[in-house]
Design a protein around this motif. Structure first.
Motif, PDB file in Angstrom:
ATOM      1  N   SER A   1       0.651  -1.142   0.017  1.00  0.00           N
ATOM      2  CA  SER A   1      -0.045  -0.065  -0.017  1.00  0.00           C
ATOM      3  C   SER A   1       0.892   1.197  -0.068  1.00  0.00           C
ATOM      4  O   SER A   1       2.110   1.087   0.197  1.00  0.00           O
ATOM      5  CB  SER A   1      -0.993   0.083   1.142  1.00  0.00           C
ATOM      6  OG  SER A   1      -0.133   0.287   2.212  1.00  0.00           O
ATOM      7  N   GLY A   2       0.400   2.529  -0.295  1.00  0.00           N
ATOM      8  CA  GLY A   2       0.989   3.653  -0.173  1.00  0.00           C
ATOM      9  C   GLY A   2       1.994   3.595  -1.243  1.00  0.00           C
ATOM     10  O   GLY A   2       3.045   4.126  -1.043  1.00  0.00           O
TER      11      GLY A   2
ATOM     12  N   THR B   1       4.593  -2.810   3.130  1.00  0.00           N
ATOM     13  CA  THR B   1       4.462  -4.178   2.600  1.00  0.00           C
ATOM     14  C   THR B   1       4.319  -5.301   3.562  1.00  0.00           C
ATOM     15  O   THR B   1       4.919  -5.416   4.481  1.00  0.00           O
ATOM     16  CB  THR B   1       5.895  -4.564   1.819  1.00  0.00           C
ATOM     17  OG1 THR B   1       6.261  -3.548   0.798  1.00  0.00           O
ATOM     18  CG2 THR B   1       5.796  -5.926   0.993  1.00  0.00           C
ATOM     19  N   ALA B   2       3.335  -6.073   3.307  1.00  0.00           N
ATOM     20  CA  ALA B   2       2.797  -7.056   4.095  1.00  0.00           C
ATOM     21  C   ALA B   2       3.070  -8.633   3.266  1.00  0.00           C
ATOM     22  O   ALA B   2       2.994  -8.735   2.087  1.00  0.00           O
ATOM     23  CB  ALA B   2       1.460  -6.968   4.699  1.00  0.00           C
ATOM     24  N   THR B   3       3.768  -9.522   4.019  1.00  0.00           N
ATOM     25  CA  THR B   3       3.933 -10.669   3.591  1.00  0.00           C
ATOM     26  C   THR B   3       3.129 -11.683   4.245  1.00  0.00           C
ATOM     27  O   THR B   3       3.218 -11.637   5.564  1.00  0.00           O
ATOM     28  CB  THR B   3       5.432 -11.096   3.793  1.00  0.00           C
ATOM     29  OG1 THR B   3       6.183 -10.204   2.967  1.00  0.00           O
ATOM     30  CG2 THR B   3       5.754 -12.507   3.178  1.00  0.00           C
ATOM     31  N   VAL B   4       2.416 -12.472   3.467  1.00  0.00           N
ATOM     32  CA  VAL B   4       1.545 -13.597   4.163  1.00  0.00           C
ATOM     33  C   VAL B   4       1.916 -14.869   3.491  1.00  0.00           C
ATOM     34  O   VAL B   4       2.287 -14.998   2.552  1.00  0.00           O
ATOM     35  CB  VAL B   4      -0.083 -13.329   4.293  1.00  0.00           C
ATOM     36  CG1 VAL B   4      -0.472 -12.062   4.812  1.00  0.00           C
ATOM     37  CG2 VAL B   4      -0.246 -13.428   2.796  1.00  0.00           C
TER      38      VAL B   4
ATOM     39  N   LEU C   1      -2.578   2.486   6.231  1.00  0.00           N
ATOM     40  CA  LEU C   1      -1.674   1.716   5.323  1.00  0.00           C
ATOM     41  C   LEU C   1      -1.256   0.326   5.621  1.00  0.00           C
ATOM     42  O   LEU C   1      -1.214  -0.679   4.681  1.00  0.00           O
ATOM     43  CB  LEU C   1      -0.251   2.611   4.959  1.00  0.00           C
ATOM     44  CG  LEU C   1      -0.440   3.804   4.250  1.00  0.00           C
ATOM     45  CD1 LEU C   1       0.874   4.881   4.604  1.00  0.00           C
ATOM     46  CD2 LEU C   1      -0.669   3.885   3.009  1.00  0.00           C
ATOM     47  N   VAL C   2      -1.078   0.126   6.786  1.00  0.00           N
ATOM     48  CA  VAL C   2      -0.634  -1.498   7.115  1.00  0.00           C
ATOM     49  C   VAL C   2      -2.025  -2.164   7.022  1.00  0.00           C
ATOM     50  O   VAL C   2      -1.917  -3.186   6.611  1.00  0.00           O
ATOM     51  CB  VAL C   2      -0.689  -1.376   8.806  1.00  0.00           C
ATOM     52  CG1 VAL C   2      -0.473  -2.640   9.377  1.00  0.00           C
ATOM     53  CG2 VAL C   2       0.691  -0.719   9.007  1.00  0.00           C
TER      54      VAL C   2
ATOM     55  N   ARG D   1      -4.447  -6.470   3.705  1.00  0.00           N
ATOM     56  CA  ARG D   1      -5.645  -6.764   3.119  1.00  0.00           C
ATOM     57  C   ARG D   1      -5.198  -7.195   1.610  1.00  0.00           C
ATOM     58  O   ARG D   1      -5.602  -8.393   1.009  1.00  0.00           O
ATOM     59  CB  ARG D   1      -6.594  -5.767   2.926  1.00  0.00           C
ATOM     60  CG  ARG D   1      -7.538  -5.614   4.355  1.00  0.00           C
ATOM     61  CD  ARG D   1      -8.715  -4.691   4.100  1.00  0.00           C
ATOM     62  NE  ARG D   1      -9.395  -4.432   5.158  1.00  0.00           N
ATOM     63  CZ  ARG D   1     -10.026  -3.436   5.578  1.00  0.00           C
ATOM     64  NH1 ARG D   1     -10.244  -2.422   4.718  1.00  0.00           N
ATOM     65  NH2 ARG D   1     -10.888  -3.508   6.835  1.00  0.00           N
ATOM     66  N   ASP D   2      -4.270  -6.499   1.066  1.00  0.00           N
ATOM     67  CA  ASP D   2      -3.854  -6.761  -0.188  1.00  0.00           C
ATOM     68  C   ASP D   2      -3.163  -8.075  -0.254  1.00  0.00           C
ATOM     69  O   ASP D   2      -3.226  -8.933  -1.306  1.00  0.00           O
ATOM     70  CB  ASP D   2      -2.833  -5.676  -0.786  1.00  0.00           C
ATOM     71  CG  ASP D   2      -2.696  -5.849  -2.110  1.00  0.00           C
ATOM     72  OD1 ASP D   2      -3.164  -6.100  -3.112  1.00  0.00           O
ATOM     73  OD2 ASP D   2      -1.399  -5.613  -2.589  1.00  0.00           O
TER      74      ASP D   2
END
Length: 118
Positions: A40-41, A46-49, A76-77, A82-83
């Motif tokens: 996001s942003g 950046t999120a890693t799942v 943003l988090v 979610r993404d």
């Protein structure tokens, strides 16, 4: 699967079910070991799942950290997670979709019972 006398070959059906179950277990293990990201942003967060939607890491660009605007950072988090989760869901559908499609196609018609047969 239909035997000459009109009956069903239950052992063949059971064997196919066991093969499908094994493929499903293997696909689930592969998903658990696969990681996908979401951002996001413009890449500031950046999120890693994992493929089974477990949050593994979160990276935040220091330029987005503003003590006077924590709400934007929180947004943003959430958006990055979610993404990443949506990307994990797409991966799950790609991996498990063909297996789910195979469950109904080869089954015999079992007398119109709801959910049974194909």
């Amino acid at each position: 699967m239909v035997q000459p006398g009109g009956g069903f070959d239950l052992s063949q059906i059971m064997q196919q079910a066991q093969q499908m179950q094994q493929k499903l277990v293997e696909a689930q293990e592969e998903l658990a070991n696969t990681e996908v990201t979401g951002t996001s942003g413009g890449g500031l967060v950046t999120a890693t799942v994992s493929g089974d939607s477990q949050l593994k890491s979160l990276s935040i660009d220091p330029t987005v950290v503003d003590p006077d605007d924590v709400e934007t950072l929180s947004d943003l988090v959430v958006a990055a997670v979610r993404d990443a989760s949506a990307n994990a869901q797409k991966l799950t559908e790609q991996k498990l979709g063909p297996l789910a499609g195979g469950l109904g196609g080869g089954m015999p018609d079992l007398g119109g019972f709801p959910g049974l047969g194909g």
